[in-house]
Design an enzyme around this catalytic site. Structure first.
Site, PDB file in Angstrom:
ATOM      1  N   ASN A  37       8.915   3.765 -14.405  1.00  0.00           N
ATOM      2  CA  ASN A  37       9.898   3.433 -13.355  1.00  0.00           C
ATOM      3  C   ASN A  37      10.424   2.007 -13.469  1.00  0.00           C
ATOM      4  OD1 ASN A  37       7.296   2.614 -12.587  1.00  0.00           O
ATOM      5  ND2 ASN A  37       7.903   2.496 -10.461  1.00  0.00           N
ATOM      6  N   VAL A  84      -3.797  10.255 -11.911  1.00  0.00           N
ATOM      7  CA  VAL A  84      -4.161   9.862 -13.285  1.00  0.00           C
ATOM      8  C   VAL A  84      -5.021   8.591 -13.239  1.00  0.00           C
ATOM      9  CG1 VAL A  84      -3.301   9.169 -15.556  1.00  0.00           C
ATOM     10  CG2 VAL A  84      -2.107  10.958 -14.283  1.00  0.00           C
ATOM     11  N   GLU A 144      -3.334   0.085 -11.068  1.00  0.00           N
ATOM     12  CA  GLU A 144      -2.286  -0.124 -10.055  1.00  0.00           C
ATOM     13  C   GLU A 144      -1.613   1.213  -9.822  1.00  0.00           C
ATOM     14  OE1 GLU A 144      -1.758  -2.623  -8.300  1.00  0.00           O
ATOM     15  OE2 GLU A 144      -2.583  -4.339  -9.361  1.00  0.00           O
ATOM     16  N   CYS A 201       6.843   1.808  -6.794  1.00  0.00           N
ATOM     17  CA  CYS A 201       5.552   2.055  -6.133  1.00  0.00           C
ATOM     18  C   CYS A 201       5.549   1.510  -4.711  1.00  0.00           C
ATOM     19  CB  CYS A 201       4.423   1.447  -6.942  1.00  0.00           C
ATOM     20  SG  CYS A 201       4.705  -0.282  -7.361  1.00  0.00           S
TER      21      CYS A 201
HETATM   22  P1  NAD Z   1       1.719   8.852 -14.393  1.00  0.00           P
HETATM   23  O1  NAD Z   1       0.384   8.609 -13.808  1.00  0.00           O
HETATM   24  O2  NAD Z   1       2.168  10.238 -14.610  1.00  0.00           O
HETATM   25  O3  NAD Z   1       1.830   8.136 -15.802  1.00  0.00           O
HETATM   26  C1  NAD Z   1       1.514   6.766 -15.956  1.00  0.00           C
HETATM   27  C2  NAD Z   1       1.088   6.543 -17.378  1.00  0.00           C
HETATM   28  O4  NAD Z   1      -0.114   7.267 -17.591  1.00  0.00           O
HETATM   29  C3  NAD Z   1       2.082   7.052 -18.417  1.00  0.00           C
HETATM   30  O5  NAD Z   1       2.078   6.194 -19.521  1.00  0.00           O
HETATM   31  C4  NAD Z   1       1.491   8.396 -18.804  1.00  0.00           C
HETATM   32  O6  NAD Z   1       1.831   8.795 -20.109  1.00  0.00           O
HETATM   33  C5  NAD Z   1       0.012   8.076 -18.728  1.00  0.00           C
HETATM   34  N1  NAD Z   1      -0.843   9.240 -18.565  1.00  0.00           N
HETATM   35  C6  NAD Z   1      -0.594  10.406 -17.943  1.00  0.00           C
HETATM   36  N2  NAD Z   1      -1.671  11.214 -18.021  1.00  0.00           N
HETATM   37  C7  NAD Z   1      -2.620  10.533 -18.707  1.00  0.00           C
HETATM   38  C8  NAD Z   1      -3.948  10.821 -19.118  1.00  0.00           C
HETATM   39  N3  NAD Z   1      -4.529  11.994 -18.833  1.00  0.00           N
HETATM   40  N4  NAD Z   1      -4.622   9.870 -19.787  1.00  0.00           N
HETATM   41  C9  NAD Z   1      -4.058   8.683 -20.072  1.00  0.00           C
HETATM   42  N5  NAD Z   1      -2.805   8.359 -19.717  1.00  0.00           N
HETATM   43  C10 NAD Z   1      -2.097   9.271 -19.044  1.00  0.00           C
HETATM   44  O7  NAD Z   1       2.723   8.027 -13.486  1.00  0.00           O
HETATM   45  P2  NAD Z   1       4.276   7.862 -13.677  1.00  0.00           P
HETATM   46  O8  NAD Z   1       4.917   9.136 -13.233  1.00  0.00           O
HETATM   47  O9  NAD Z   1       4.593   7.346 -15.027  1.00  0.00           O
HETATM   48  O10 NAD Z   1       4.578   6.683 -12.663  1.00  0.00           O
HETATM   49  C11 NAD Z   1       4.812   6.895 -11.331  1.00  0.00           C
HETATM   50  C12 NAD Z   1       3.596   6.554 -10.519  1.00  0.00           C
HETATM   51  O11 NAD Z   1       3.166   5.240 -10.819  1.00  0.00           O
HETATM   52  C13 NAD Z   1       3.846   6.565  -9.040  1.00  0.00           C
HETATM   53  O12 NAD Z   1       2.763   7.154  -8.385  1.00  0.00           O
HETATM   54  C14 NAD Z   1       3.937   5.093  -8.681  1.00  0.00           C
HETATM   55  O13 NAD Z   1       3.655   4.800  -7.347  1.00  0.00           O
HETATM   56  C15 NAD Z   1       2.964   4.500  -9.620  1.00  0.00           C
HETATM   57  N6  NAD Z   1       3.245   3.087  -9.852  1.00  0.00           N
HETATM   58  C16 NAD Z   1       2.390   2.137  -9.366  1.00  0.00           C
HETATM   59  C17 NAD Z   1       2.667   0.791  -9.529  1.00  0.00           C
HETATM   60  C18 NAD Z   1       1.760  -0.286  -8.986  1.00  0.00           C
HETATM   61  O14 NAD Z   1       1.845  -1.423  -9.441  1.00  0.00           O
HETATM   62  N7  NAD Z   1       0.897  -0.011  -8.039  1.00  0.00           N
HETATM   63  C19 NAD Z   1       3.819   0.414 -10.191  1.00  0.00           C
HETATM   64  C20 NAD Z   1       4.672   1.411 -10.665  1.00  0.00           C
HETATM   65  C21 NAD Z   1       4.366   2.745 -10.509  1.00  0.00           C
END
Ligand code: NAD
Length: 488
Positions: A152, A236, A254, A288
């Site tokens: 994002n 995740v 995070e 987020c």
């Molecule tokens: P996601 O959890 O689907 O993916 C995040 C990352 O994890 C990606 O690189 C993905 O390829 C990887 N991933 C997915 N499954 C995995 C696994 N089994 N093992 C290892 N890696 C894996 O999240 P997203 O859709 O990319 O991002 C959106 C989410 O992230 C939202 O929930 C948002 O709130 C959160 N977010 C949090 C912050 C923060 O700083 N708190 C910032 C931005 C986004």
């Protein structure tokens, strides 16, 4: 300006660009067309990247701190020269509005510079000793740090995930999201290569969603990996933290949020509606810290709602190749399904869409819901789309309870003319961050960014990142002060 697939050179491992027999499609979410073909790596490439990062660790950790800072400062300069390449990728690959891309590309060099500044920071403390010893606390790099970043804000969240860890003397294996493998990953390989990062210190590997658990497991479980920096969803993140915990490794996770903007009865209405509109709809609500719940004092609720709807109704939705489309597509079909489900679930249980509600292709119009109740998914679950619920409250205590009625605890905003009252309220909100007279969406590279509850564990930013990505050691020099029992 960058505009085609020819820029994908391969994965960046050991300072070389490694192609892969398998590739996956990197989609432009506005059009559904293939923007790039990206290497679909697996366990073998992940092990290679980790081994090369481990081999590079001793020399990088031993390098004079000024030399590490110089490379980070150079990275900031290279990024600035190429900043429009990032914007083009963030618009096409990430589906972001042009203005969001400009904001993000301006922010990343600041992350590199803030990380470079930390190279000059204190790396320890002196403690008093009962025995007159020289008693020191030292912060030392951990070794190989795995960085897993989301789509994002691929520039900010990737740079934040690794730059401070690098400054502290760790080496990096980065895996960007499969939805932004270039702007969140391979592009950083190009930047760090040009900045002169020694071979193996910074590595980027990519894979499709199908192979992500294979790559992800190796990135956490490989014995050479000493720390994990994960930014992404709570489900995740929980898995990653559990795996890291089982291997007794440090993980900074995070995660998601369900943030509120609390509007008190003395709020400046212009400021309040703008904070709500920006907070809820910037990048289609895919931040987020997005405002997902707008809690408004009942005495100003009708007036606020009218003005909020009028403001949000002006936002144009469509293909972000057109810069006037402030609301672009959601990143992928999974996200569209989730947002669509939440809107339909809410409407079927009695909520009212006072604005928007239309979903087509990957686009969702800015949507404002009222009459929302706690049994609706949109109240409990993170939406991560352009949907805001507006709820009236009577007392400060009720507003606090409505804010806290979630497993998440990332950020919050309070709009009021009374700073003391806001400060009092902020202390009762179960969030890692709170911003008075601003939206919940706030970040700066040197501040302690992070959530509480299911929004994460660990902090990013400035000296807090340095704590996250170092080990603390206690070293003493005895000067003949500590007696042993004579029996020995
Ligand atoms: P996601 O959890 O689907 O993916 C995040 C990352 O994890 C990606 O690189 C993905 O390829 C990887 N991933 C997915 N499954 C995995 C696994 N089994 N093992 C290892 N890696 C894996 O999240 P997203 O859709 O990319 O991002 C959106 C989410 O992230 C939202 O929930 C948002 O709130 C959160 N977010 C949090 C912050 C923060 O700083 N708190 C910032 C931005 C986004």
């Amino acid at each position: 300006m960058l505009d085609s697939t020819s820029h994908i050179k391969g994965m960046f491992i050991g300072g070389e660009w490694i192609t892969s027999a398998r590739t996956f499609d990197d989609i432009n979410p506005s059009t559904g067309s293939v923007w790039a073909q990206v290497p679909d790596g697996g366990r073998v490439e992940t092990r290679d990247a980790i081994a090369t990062a481990q081999a590079a660790f001793p020399a990088w950790a031993a390098l004079h701190f000024q030399e590490r800072a110089k490379i980070l400062l150079k990275a900031a300069d290279v990024w600035e020269r190429r900043k429009m390449d990032f914007v083009a990728a963030a618009v096409a690959e990430g589906g972001g509005w042009f203005g969001k891309g400009m904001f993000e590309t301006g922010y990343v060099p600041e992350v590199f510079r803030a990380a470079a500044a930390m190279c000059y920071n204190s790396i320890g403390e002196m403690l008093p000793s009962q025995h007159g010893k020289v008693s020191m606390v030292e912060r030392v790099p951990m070794g190989v740090v795995s960085v897993i970043s989301p789509w994002n804000m691929p520039g900010i969240l990737t740079s934040r995930g690794f730059a401070f860890a690098l400054a502290a003397g760790n080496t990096i294996v980065l895996k960007p999201s499969e939805d932004t493998p270039y702007s969140g990953g391979l592009y950083f390989g190009e930047i760090m290569e040009e900045a002169g990062i020694p071979k193996g210190v910074f590595n980027v590997i990519t894979c499709s969603r199908e192979r992500v658990s294979e790559m992800g497991d190796e990135m956490v479980e490989n014995p050479l990996v000493k720390g994990v920096s994960f930014t992404g969803s709570t489900p995740v993140g929980r898995q990653i933290a559990a795996k890291a915990g089982a291997h007794l490794k440090k993980a900074c996770v995070e995660l998601g949020g369900k943030d509120s903007l609390i509007v008190l009865e003395d709020a400046d209405m212009e400021r309040a509606t703008q904070a709500a509109s920006f907070g809820s709809f910037m990048h289609q609500g895919q931040i987020c810290m997005s405002v997902e719940k707008v809690l408004v004092h009942e005495s100003i609720y009708p007036d606020f709602l009218r003005q909020f709807v009028a403001r949000a109704a002006k936002l144009k939705t469509g293909d972000t190749a057109d810069q006037s489309n402030v609301i672009g597509p959601l990143i992928n079909d999974r996200q569209v399904e989730r947002v669509k489900f939440q809107i339909e679930d809410a409407l079927s249980k009695g909520a009212k869409a006072v604005l928007g509600g239309r979903v087509w292709d990957r686009f969702v119009e800015p949507t404002i819901l009222t009459n929302v109740t706690p049994d609706m998914a949109v109240w409990q679950d993170e939406t991560f789309g352009p949907v805001a619920v507006v709820v009236p409250f009577k007392t400060d205590a009720e507003a606090i309870a409505l804010n806290n009625d979630t497993e998440y605890g990332l950020s919050a905003g309070i709009i009021t003319a009374d700073e003391n009252r806001a400060l009092e309220m902020s202390r009762k909100l179960e969030t890692g961050m709170c911003h008075v007279n601003c939206s919940s969406v706030n970040d700066e590279p040197h501040v302690p960014f992070g959530g509480s509850k299911a929004s994460g564990v660990g902090k990013h930013g400035g000296k807090w990142s340095m704590e996250t990505f170092t080990e603390t050691r206690w070293i003493t020099l005895d000067r003949g002060g500590r007696p042993f029992p004579p029996v020995f």
